[in-house]
Scaffold this motif. Sequence first.
Motif, PDB file in Angstrom:
ATOM      1  N   ALA A 186       0.827  -1.204   0.000  1.00 31.87           N
ATOM      2  CA  ALA A 186       0.000   0.000   0.000  1.00 31.87           C
ATOM      3  C   ALA A 186       0.860   1.252   0.000  1.00 31.87           C
ATOM      4  CB  ALA A 186      -0.937  -0.009   1.202  1.00 31.87           C
ATOM      5  N   ALA A 225       2.035   1.750  -3.449  1.00 33.01           N
ATOM      6  CA  ALA A 225       0.917   2.216  -4.285  1.00 33.01           C
ATOM      7  C   ALA A 225       0.676   3.701  -4.072  1.00 33.01           C
ATOM      8  CB  ALA A 225      -0.346   1.419  -3.972  1.00 33.01           C
ATOM      9  N   LEU A 226       0.735   4.121  -2.837  1.00 29.69           N
ATOM     10  CA  LEU A 226       0.560   5.551  -2.545  1.00 29.69           C
ATOM     11  C   LEU A 226       1.643   6.378  -3.235  1.00 29.69           C
ATOM     12  CD1 LEU A 226      -0.759   7.877  -0.957  1.00 29.69           C
ATOM     13  CD2 LEU A 226       0.695   7.253   0.992  1.00 29.69           C
ATOM     14  N   GLY A 245       0.848   8.828  -6.323  1.00 24.11           N
ATOM     15  CA  GLY A 245       1.121  10.252  -6.141  1.00 24.11           C
ATOM     16  C   GLY A 245       2.061  10.797  -7.205  1.00 24.11           C
ATOM     17  N   ARG A 288       1.341  20.111  -4.779  1.00 20.81           N
ATOM     18  CA  ARG A 288       0.402  19.769  -3.712  1.00 20.81           C
ATOM     19  C   ARG A 288       0.205  18.270  -3.601  1.00 20.81           C
ATOM     20  NH1 ARG A 288      -3.997  23.282  -1.588  1.00 20.81           N
ATOM     21  NH2 ARG A 288      -4.510  22.224   0.363  1.00 20.81           N
ATOM     22  N   LEU A 289       0.125  17.619  -4.741  1.00 23.61           N
ATOM     23  CA  LEU A 289      -0.042  16.169  -4.746  1.00 23.61           C
ATOM     24  C   LEU A 289       1.160  15.496  -4.091  1.00 23.61           C
ATOM     25  CD1 LEU A 289      -1.541  15.804  -8.317  1.00 23.61           C
ATOM     26  CD2 LEU A 289      -2.579  14.854  -6.251  1.00 23.61           C
ATOM     27  N   SER A 339       3.307  16.729  -1.891  1.00 20.81           N
ATOM     28  CA  SER A 339       3.423  16.945  -0.441  1.00 20.81           C
ATOM     29  C   SER A 339       2.275  16.251   0.297  1.00 20.81           C
ATOM     30  CB  SER A 339       3.472  18.441  -0.125  1.00 20.81           C
ATOM     31  OG  SER A 339       2.212  19.034  -0.306  1.00 20.81           O
ATOM     32  N   ALA A 340       1.092  16.231  -0.309  1.00 21.22           N
ATOM     33  CA  ALA A 340      -0.033  15.543   0.338  1.00 21.22           C
ATOM     34  C   ALA A 340       0.283  14.065   0.529  1.00 21.22           C
ATOM     35  CB  ALA A 340      -1.304  15.721  -0.491  1.00 21.22           C
ATOM     36  N   CYS A 341       0.916  13.462  -0.466  1.00 19.88           N
ATOM     37  CA  CYS A 341       1.226  12.035  -0.364  1.00 19.88           C
ATOM     38  C   CYS A 341       2.382  11.788   0.600  1.00 19.88           C
ATOM     39  CB  CYS A 341       1.521  11.459  -1.742  1.00 19.88           C
ATOM     40  SG  CYS A 341       0.060  11.389  -2.800  1.00 19.88           S
ATOM     41  N   ASP A 350       2.940  13.514   3.285  1.00 14.94           N
ATOM     42  CA  ASP A 350       2.328  13.596   4.613  1.00 14.94           C
ATOM     43  C   ASP A 350       1.485  12.363   4.912  1.00 14.94           C
ATOM     44  OD1 ASP A 350       3.529  16.030   4.711  1.00 14.94           O
ATOM     45  OD2 ASP A 350       1.699  17.218   4.481  1.00 14.94           O
ATOM     46  N   ALA A 351       0.728  11.937   3.909  1.00 10.25           N
ATOM     47  CA  ALA A 351      -0.139  10.773   4.124  1.00 10.25           C
ATOM     48  C   ALA A 351       0.686   9.522   4.391  1.00 10.25           C
ATOM     49  CB  ALA A 351      -1.050  10.579   2.915  1.00 10.25           C
ATOM     50  N   ARG A 389       1.425   9.485   8.043  1.00  7.08           N
ATOM     51  CA  ARG A 389       0.266   9.091   8.860  1.00  7.08           C
ATOM     52  C   ARG A 389      -0.043   7.607   8.706  1.00  7.08           C
ATOM     53  NH1 ARG A 389      -1.636  13.754   6.627  1.00  7.08           N
ATOM     54  NH2 ARG A 389      -3.123  12.737   5.220  1.00  7.08           N
ATOM     55  N   LEU A 390       0.015   7.147   7.436  1.00  7.04           N
ATOM     56  CA  LEU A 390      -0.319   5.745   7.185  1.00  7.04           C
ATOM     57  C   LEU A 390       0.662   4.816   7.891  1.00  7.04           C
ATOM     58  CD1 LEU A 390      -1.909   3.510   5.802  1.00  7.04           C
ATOM     59  CD2 LEU A 390      -0.531   3.880   3.737  1.00  7.04           C
ATOM     60  N   ALA A 433      -0.105   4.577  11.486  1.00 12.84           N
ATOM     61  CA  ALA A 433      -1.275   3.719  11.702  1.00 12.84           C
ATOM     62  C   ALA A 433      -0.907   2.255  11.493  1.00 12.84           C
ATOM     63  CB  ALA A 433      -2.400   4.132  10.751  1.00 12.84           C
ATOM     64  N   ASP A 434      -0.050   1.988  10.494  1.00  9.72           N
ATOM     65  CA  ASP A 434       0.416   0.621  10.256  1.00  9.72           C
ATOM     66  C   ASP A 434       1.102   0.079  11.504  1.00  9.72           C
ATOM     67  OD1 ASP A 434      -0.453   0.766   7.667  1.00  9.72           O
ATOM     68  OD2 ASP A 434       1.527   1.055   6.783  1.00  9.72           O
TER      69      ASP A 434
END
Lengths: 213, 213
Positions: free
Chosen positions: B167, B170-171, B175, B190-191, B193-195, B197-198, B201-202, B205-206
């Motif tokens: 995953a 894939a992210l 991105g 933006r895409l 930096s958004a990815c 950051d995500a 976070r991911l 969580a993992d």
Amino acid sequence: MESPVTDAPETDGPRARAKRESLRRILVAASARLRREGLEGAAIAPVMKAAGLTHGAFYAHFRDKDELAVAAFRQAFATERERWIGATRDRSWPARARRLAARYLTARHRDDPGAGCAFAALATDAARAPDAFRAAYGQELRATLAAIRGAPDDDPMRPPPLDHAAAMLALCVGGLSLARAVNDPELSERLLSACRDAAERLAQADAAAAPPD
Amino acid sequence: MESPVTDAPETDGPRARAKRESLRRILVAASARLRREGLEGAAIAPVMKAAGLTHGAFYAHFRDKDELAVAAFRQAFATERERWIGATRDRSWPARARRLAARYLTARHRDDPGAGCAFAALATDAARAPDAFRAAYGQELRATLAAIRGAPDDDPMRPPPLDHAAAMLALCVGGLSLARAVNDPELSERLLSACRDAAERLAQADAAAAPPD
DNA sequence: TGTTTCGCATGATGCGCATCATATGGAATC
DNA sequence: GATTCCATATGATGCGCATCATGCGAAACA
């Protein structure tokens, strides 16, 4: 700005009506072929044939192949954005994200690119495409992100930040693209389910980072 | 199984040595062009010219264009997997993931596909490619996921599950592909930096979902 | 040293494609 | 009812491409 999409008045003779009907068939055929075969693969003659016409008639509707590509790309979203994004009424971002991933990351979607999301079908093609196409790609992407967020910024519902929607879409597009690229069915299935699960975890982390109210 | 990659002994005359050197130049040229122009774009004559040869010499090295595509694809990873994945010595999955995203989701990588990750450069092309190419794509993908995880399953270090690595990749691939597809520089940035950051976070969580020890 | 091998170059051949030139036949207009 | 449009069909034209046929010259080998 005026693109030759089906946005003409209904009030005119059978001549114009027939042309509009031809255009519609061309766009339907092209948008499917575009997603299945890619930018280079969607050749004019086969598309026109699929629309029940011959190649010569093409230039009564479009200036050149690039113009068709842009129109067909837009057509794909005009028809089916709802289908993948879905104006879901779920309130929480985790619920919305789960629903997006569950609809998007399926074997059915993977196996029928001609009827699926054009972002995933054309991502790497777009990087090599002329500017007009890339501009359309960006505009549709912005519109899709807005649909994913589901509410204007000042709405009391507090939509997820643009960045969260963007990363979620990137995860979905990346997962679907990899699942399609791969031959091995087990690996492909695994990619889909791994991304579905990750979408869930990520959305929950998103919600924790930017509380809903 | 025997693919014509540079895996021959060093002990032979200048004849064989020259051929191996030609092959190397062909592969280098092809793997860059393949990533820049795609499967269809990387034509034989231009590749051979870039390698300092003419189109006729091609068939002394490969049976046909498809065989070149597979070899050039593999070449891209033989050379540069380390560069994007990096055998990082970080122990925690969040740290490893952050590092992967920070290396992968950059403007530099976005703007130089010829030297970048072949997964992102060829994802949608692979879906339409012959079986041999898709098989290679899957094998390289599995190898890359193993490199991301960084340790065998029974290692006491407890690598992240395969699904988490999948995953995360894939992210990153999604991105980068979207950032390349888009014309608008602001959206593209933006895409990325958004990815990034995500990814952070991911991965956290993992780690919470599958604790390190 | 004479013969063979083979990597490479040159030059077809044929195909698919985008685009254009021209023709036609039925609406649209007067 | 005659004339003008114009969406479509047919048939070039030219280009880029993969692939093949043939020839050359230097290394390999006897």
